[in-house]
Design an enzyme around this catalytic site. Sequence first.
Site, PDB file in Angstrom:
ATOM      1  N   LYS A 182      -9.469 -17.727  20.739  1.00 10.99           N
ATOM      2  CA  LYS A 182      -9.900 -16.928  19.601  1.00 10.99           C
ATOM      3  C   LYS A 182      -9.024 -15.680  19.552  1.00 10.99           C
ATOM      4  O   LYS A 182      -9.191 -14.751  20.334  1.00 10.99           O
ATOM      5  CB  LYS A 182     -11.371 -16.545  19.753  1.00 10.99           C
ATOM      6  CG  LYS A 182     -12.109 -16.348  18.415  1.00 10.99           C
ATOM      7  CD  LYS A 182     -11.608 -15.213  17.544  1.00 10.99           C
ATOM      8  CE  LYS A 182     -12.092 -13.872  18.024  1.00 10.99           C
ATOM      9  NZ  LYS A 182     -11.667 -12.751  17.081  1.00 10.99           N
ATOM     10  N   GLU A 257     -10.041  -8.024  31.372  1.00  9.41           N
ATOM     11  CA  GLU A 257      -8.969  -7.030  31.482  1.00  9.41           C
ATOM     12  C   GLU A 257      -9.247  -6.013  30.394  1.00  9.41           C
ATOM     13  O   GLU A 257      -9.076  -6.299  29.213  1.00  9.41           O
ATOM     14  CB  GLU A 257      -7.596  -7.693  31.328  1.00  9.41           C
ATOM     15  CG  GLU A 257      -6.470  -6.889  31.958  1.00  9.41           C
ATOM     16  CD  GLU A 257      -5.874  -5.878  31.018  1.00  9.41           C
ATOM     17  OE1 GLU A 257      -6.374  -4.729  30.996  1.00  9.41           O
ATOM     18  OE2 GLU A 257      -4.929  -6.222  30.304  1.00  9.41           O
ATOM     19  N   CYS A 291      -2.934  -1.051  27.292  1.00  2.02           N
ATOM     20  CA  CYS A 291      -4.076  -0.763  28.164  1.00  2.02           C
ATOM     21  C   CYS A 291      -3.665   0.008  29.406  1.00  2.02           C
ATOM     22  O   CYS A 291      -4.436   0.810  29.940  1.00  2.02           O
ATOM     23  CB  CYS A 291      -4.787  -2.058  28.545  1.00  2.02           C
ATOM     24  SG  CYS A 291      -3.709  -3.297  29.291  1.00  2.02           S
ATOM     25  N   GLU A 390      -9.794   6.817  26.774  1.00  2.00           N
ATOM     26  CA  GLU A 390      -8.636   6.090  26.261  1.00  2.00           C
ATOM     27  C   GLU A 390      -8.488   6.326  24.761  1.00  2.00           C
ATOM     28  O   GLU A 390      -9.427   6.108  23.989  1.00  2.00           O
ATOM     29  CB  GLU A 390      -8.796   4.599  26.549  1.00  2.00           C
ATOM     30  CG  GLU A 390      -7.585   3.764  26.178  1.00  2.00           C
ATOM     31  CD  GLU A 390      -7.749   2.312  26.605  1.00  2.00           C
ATOM     32  OE1 GLU A 390      -6.767   1.728  27.100  1.00  2.00           O
ATOM     33  OE2 GLU A 390      -8.863   1.764  26.453  1.00  2.00           O
TER      34      GLU A 390
END
Length: 496
Positions: A182, A257, A291, A390
């Site tokens: 997906k 992750e 990331c 973040e």
Amino acid sequence: MNNSRFCRGQYIGGQWRSPAGSETFAVVNPATEEVIVNVPAGNRDDIEAAVSAARQAFDSGPWPRMSGAQRGVCLRKIAEIISRRQDELAELEVLDNGKPLPEAQWDIEDAAGTFEYYAELSEELDSSSERAVAVPEPRFSTTVRKEPIGVAGAIIPWNYPMLMASWKVAPALAAGCSLVLKPSEITPLTAMALAEIVDEAGLPPGVFNMVTGLGKDAGQALTEHPGVDKLAFTGSVPTGSKIMAVAARDIKNISLELGGKSPFVIFADSDIEQAVEWIMFGIFWNQGQVCSATSRVLVEESLYPKLMERLVEEAEKISIGEGNQEGVLLGPLVNADQYSKVLAAIERGLEEGAKIATGGRRPADLDKGYYLEPTVFTDMTEDSWIWREEIFGPVVCVKTFSNEEEAIRLANDSRFGLAAAVMSKDEQRCERVARAFRAGIVWVNCSQPTFVEAPWGGYKQSGIGRELGQWGLNNYLETKQITRFNGSEPWAWYIK
């Protein structure tokens, strides 16, 4: 570009099928804000069909029963087709992600290399998937087998669309799993192209399935499906937490992750030009939508003034524009939503008292597209939002430290633990600091190099498990013990 190929439906059971519903979603070019194509929005029925096809392929199809060498042939074929179509695939990445073309070409090259690498590991399974284990009772012999885990559900992000797909699809196929992919609804085009590539490579029907759709519909349905044995997700911490909670109901195997707020510690003996170069690579590559981006830079006090002067000078030289324009190093952010989030983060930083040394605005010559100047923050407090959370954009926060102990404390003071970097000419100090970091990936005198052979993943809220290398393959393998009785009479403590 032939847009009609992206409207034909979902790839399920080895063929393109009309979607279960009639809804679509727009894929937008972030450089122009124009709609590229409207893609079918898969729903729960599409996921049901895809998981059923994957289930049948695993339970009764040939793929998990093939030798590793046979599967390796297919993976090498996929790698070869990706390489052959590299220019086209890179252009698709630029079109719906916005990244500069050289970065996209590098990503596609790495994707091909990932399939090539896991073809090798698949071949090695023929000799390494079963081994004898010594047990103390001579009338018994025990072997341990590695077997494919089953049907995998892979949900990938929008920052490295083709590469993140390869990080999950390649090891899953190498292990002998079937899967449902997906892709992000923001950047689905190369995932759809990957389905074409897999089809051309000749995998058995149902081994690889791909459903485009929104996370709340297709993504949630895939996560919740009882026919899925393994979930692999790359994305935000909140979404990862939801997936983990859903998976807990069925005790599903998961690998996550997630996010990061990675520190980069720079000591005063560092080469200033190299330090500036690696700072910029660590935060402005892929528009900072990485990331592992080293978005918290810690600089020893005596080096700070000169380093800041050079960092601002070099940041202001970065060319900004459409990714397919020659010389562009910084493209637009991926979509309007992400653009708004980053602008809001910058505003919050200013409200909290931090200062902007450079950037923080839309480039004056670009009135369309989700563009943002490279942004450097200073003077933020340790507990400020922009220092701790973040941002996922071309925004770096720079802070000073006075000694090694303080640098380590500041670096580790985070709920994240994906990556960290240290720079110094003192090798022993680099080794001490690298070992002290609470992070899954540590770079010494550099930032962001990634190799398919090495494990990728983080500590704390940055995720669970590791991708890449042998560790990535192990994500899709179960371990089975087989113990045989070799005696002539029954053996048990209660039998005399």
